[in-house]
Design an enzyme around this catalytic site. Structure first.
Site, PDB file in Angstrom:
ATOM      1  N   GLU A 198      40.054  15.332  30.360  1.00 52.75           N
ATOM      2  CA  GLU A 198      41.038  16.411  30.435  1.00 52.75           C
ATOM      3  C   GLU A 198      42.045  16.322  29.297  1.00 52.75           C
ATOM      4  OE1 GLU A 198      44.104  18.542  33.583  1.00 52.75           O
ATOM      5  OE2 GLU A 198      43.426  16.500  33.985  1.00 52.75           O
TER       6      GLU A 198
ATOM      7  N   GLU B 292      45.036  23.355  40.452  1.00 54.37           N
ATOM      8  CA  GLU B 292      45.986  22.281  40.166  1.00 54.37           C
ATOM      9  C   GLU B 292      47.321  22.876  39.726  1.00 54.37           C
ATOM     10  OE1 GLU B 292      45.746  17.885  38.162  1.00 54.37           O
ATOM     11  OE2 GLU B 292      45.505  19.592  36.839  1.00 54.37           O
TER      12      GLU B 292
END
Length: 303
Positions: free
Chosen positions: A185, A280
């Protein structure tokens, strides 16, 4: 049949139809409101705590009732094996897909960790990969988030990149036999972070050269770091295995910021993506009313 009886029966039928029409519409509205979303949006625990209560299994059931068919939980590795198993079993019964959890191996991501080439950091990372395999088995997970850490400003960028690639290759050797995938990420939290852009992450995945190492394309971070999201998705598509959502500014649900998520979801679906999109982000509004607004925002943005 006499004319009077025929008229009476006709009026009764009309009355029944008039009565049943609103009931049918109400039933259809309820079904539509709770129907599964077209894409696999994945809430996290706590997102609907005001509506479902604090118990995580109750929250899972509420998510399913609202139409969600996936979950993600960054902190899954910190839960007890018993709870991990219970979550996995509940999701299996509800036909829900487990999204990412984080492979944490230091004070993530606030250290140099894998960029330095330090054997101690690498050993911690590999030990966490082994632990992640056991966690994944219990909760039926396939993907796990990995962040290499911060720049080490004492070391040239090319050497840091090589250090990261070597550690990730070793991690992939642990995960690949189990059909598991770490998703790298790139982040926007601080400019000290090593991994910040999709093209950089694409290059690293190519160098690792394993189905166990792919990209987590977090659209909130990528909006902040590089923009041009559909173009960057297209360039990196063959290495993207997972998406995350968050509007900018604020990092809340779609429709609360500047990002055109309806268009992004359409683009992702047209590319053939059938995986999980992790939610998220926070809730823009508080309480039960805020949770219902969040769900409605996804209804508006869904393909």
């Amino acid at each position: 049949m006499q004319r009077r009886d025929f008229t009476k029966n006709l009026m009764a039928s009309a009355g029944l139809a008039t009565l049943s029409a609103p009931l049918a519409m109400a039933s259809e509205t309820k079904t539509s409101a709770n129907a599964p979303f077209k894409l696999k949006y994945a809430p996290h625990f706590g997102m609907f705590a005001n509506s479902a209560g604090k118990d995580e299994i109750d929250q899972l059931k509420f998510m399913h009732e609202m139409g969600f068919r996936a979950l993600e939980d960054n902190g899954m590795m910190g839960k007890s094996p018993e709870l991990q198993t219970k979550i996995g079993e509940t999701m299996a019964k509800l036909d829900m897909t487990m999204g990412v959890f984080v492979v944490g191996f230091d004070n993530w991501p606030l250290s140099t960790s894998l960029t330095s080439g330090d054997k101690g950091w690498r050993d911690k990372f590999l030990a966490s990969c082994k632990g992640a395999v056991e966690t994944a088995k219990r909760c039926n997970a396939k993907w796990m988030t990995v962040v290499p850490g911060n720049y080490d400003r004492r070391i040239p960028m090319g050497i840091q990149t090589s250090n990261v690639i070597e550690s990730l290759r070793r991690g992939a050797e642990i995960l690949e036999p189990h059909g598991l995938t770490m998703v790298l990420e790139p982040l926007s939290d601080t400019p000290d972070l090593f991994l910040r852009n999709s093209d950089q992450t694409f290059m690293i995945c190519k160098a690792v050269n394993s189905p166990a190492c792919k990209i987590l394309f977090d659209m909130w971070h990528m909006q902040r770091n590089e923009g041009r999201m559909t173009q960057n998705m297209d360039w990196c598509w063959e290495e993207i295995a997972y998406f995350q959502i968050g509007d900018e500014p604020g990092r809340n649900e779609p429709t609360t910021g500047e990002v055109n998520y309806k268009n992004l979801f359409k683009h992702i679906a047209q590319k053939g993506y059938t995986g999980v999109l992790g939610m998220e982000h926070g809730n823009a509004f508080k309480g039960k009313e805020g949770e219902m607004k969040l769900i409605e925002a996804y209804r508006q943005s869904d393909i």
